[in-house]
Scaffold this active site. Sequence first.
Site, short mmCIF file in Angstrom:
data_model
loop_
_atom_site.label_atom_id
_atom_site.label_comp_id
_atom_site.label_asym_id
_atom_site.label_seq_id
_atom_site.Cartn_x
_atom_site.Cartn_y
_atom_site.Cartn_z
N ASP A 128 4.76 3.21 95.10
CA ASP A 128 5.89 3.71 94.30
C ASP A 128 7.16 3.57 95.13
O ASP A 128 7.29 4.22 96.17
CB ASP A 128 5.62 5.17 93.91
N ASP A 135 8.63 0.10 89.03
CA ASP A 135 8.55 0.32 90.47
C ASP A 135 7.28 1.05 90.89
O ASP A 135 7.23 1.63 91.97
CB ASP A 135 9.79 1.08 90.96
N GLU A 136 6.25 1.07 90.04
CA GLU A 136 5.00 1.77 90.37
C GLU A 136 3.81 0.87 90.04
O GLU A 136 3.76 0.31 88.94
CB GLU A 136 4.84 3.03 89.52
MG LIG Z 1 9.73 5.34 92.23
#
Ligand SMILES: [Mg+2]
Length: 396
Positions: A12, A106-107
Site C-alpha cells: 500500500d 495504490d493497493e
Molecule cells: Mg495508500
Amino acid sequence: MARWPRQILFGDIDAMFASAAVLTDPSLAGQPVAVGGPPPRGIVAAASYEVRRFGVRSAMPTIQAMRLCPQLILVPPDRPLYQRLHRQIQDVTHRFFPETEWTSIDEFYTETTRLQIRHPDPRELGEALKADIRRTTGLTCTVALASGKTVAKIAADFHKPDGLAVIAPGSEAAFLAPLPIRSLPGMGPKSTEAIERLGIHTVGDLLEPRFESALVRQLGTRLAALQALALGHDSDPVVADREAKSVSHETTFDEDTNDPALLEPIIHGFLESLTHDLRLEGLAAGSFTLKLKDSHFHITTRQRKFSSPANYDPDLWPDIRAALHELLQPRSRYRLVGLGLSDLVPASEPLFDRRQRDAVAILDRLIERHGTGVVRLGGLPHKGDGHKKRGRRAKD
Ligand SMILES: [Mg+2]
C-alpha cells in the site's frame, strides 16, 4: 528458514496522492498538504501524514479540514500523474510477482507462497520490493506479509508509513488480540459501538469464552466468521486481473444491507469514477463484473459483456443495475460490494459525437475540481438513470 504453507504479500503506497504532489513540487515536503477540491463543495481526496495529525481525513469536506488545520496547503488532484505512477508501480510488481491483484490504484495483493524458493526470507523480499518501488517512483510503500489477506492488510495499516510487517504463520491470533475491534474488516462505527457496549474492546475479546453468549445474542450467525478472522483464519484467494487491463473499486459497509436504494447509488458512484478514469486514459470497457459479499462472507458475482465498449456511465449503468437486481437475494444481507470494468480497449473515435465529446471533456475537468458526486451533464441522455446522486467518496 521454515517455509510458510501460504504466504500473501500486501503493498500500500503511503498517502499516494499527497506524496505525488510532493514529487511534483519538492518544496511541499514536510508541509501540511492535502489533495482535494476547493471549498465550499470540495472534499479531501487524500491527506498527508502531516495534516492527519490535525485530524484531517480523506472524504472530509475541505472547509472542515481547513478549520482543523488553517495552514493546510490544498493541491488539486492530478489523475494522469496517479495513472503514470500506478503503471510504474505495476512495472515493479511485474518484475517481482507472476500475478498481482490490485484493489485500488495504490493497493495490491500477491501470493508469494512459491516465491519462497527464491526468497526464503519474507523480510528480505519486502525490503527488496520497497526499495525498488522507491527507486522507480520516489514513493514509499508499506508492505506486509502474512498467511492471509486480512491479516496482511491489518498489519500494513498498523505499520504505516514506510513500514514492513511480517506476521509469521501461527502468530496471527497473538498479533490481532490486542488490536481494537474496529481493525477487523467490516467493523464500522455502529457495529463496533454495539459490541463495545458489551464491554468487549479488543479482537482477542471476541474469542473469550466469558463473552461468548453476549456475542451470540449480538451478532448471531456473523460471530463465527468474525471469530475466524480474529484467529487469522482467512483463505480468501488472490484474484489476479485475468485481463491485462481492468479497473475496479469496492467498499465494505458499516452495516450489512440488501437495500437497493443504498446499494445503487454506491455502485453508480463507482461507475462514474471508473468511467472518468477510462476517459482520461482514452479507453473503453467491454464488460463488467459486479461482486457482492454477504454477511457470511459468501461471494457472488455477475460478469457480463456490454453490447459495445463504452466509457460514458449512462450507457453502461442499465446493464449493471439489472445485474445488481438479479444478484440480490431477499434473505441475504451484504457487507461488501465491488464493481470492475474489464476488456478494456482503446476508445474508438468517436465514442460520442463531437458536441457530446466536448461536453464530456468539460465534465471531466469539473470532476477533477469537485469530485464525481457533484457534477452531472444536463444535455446528454441518461438512460435508466433515475436515482439521486450519491454524496461523495475519496480514497486514501
Ligand atoms: Mg495508500
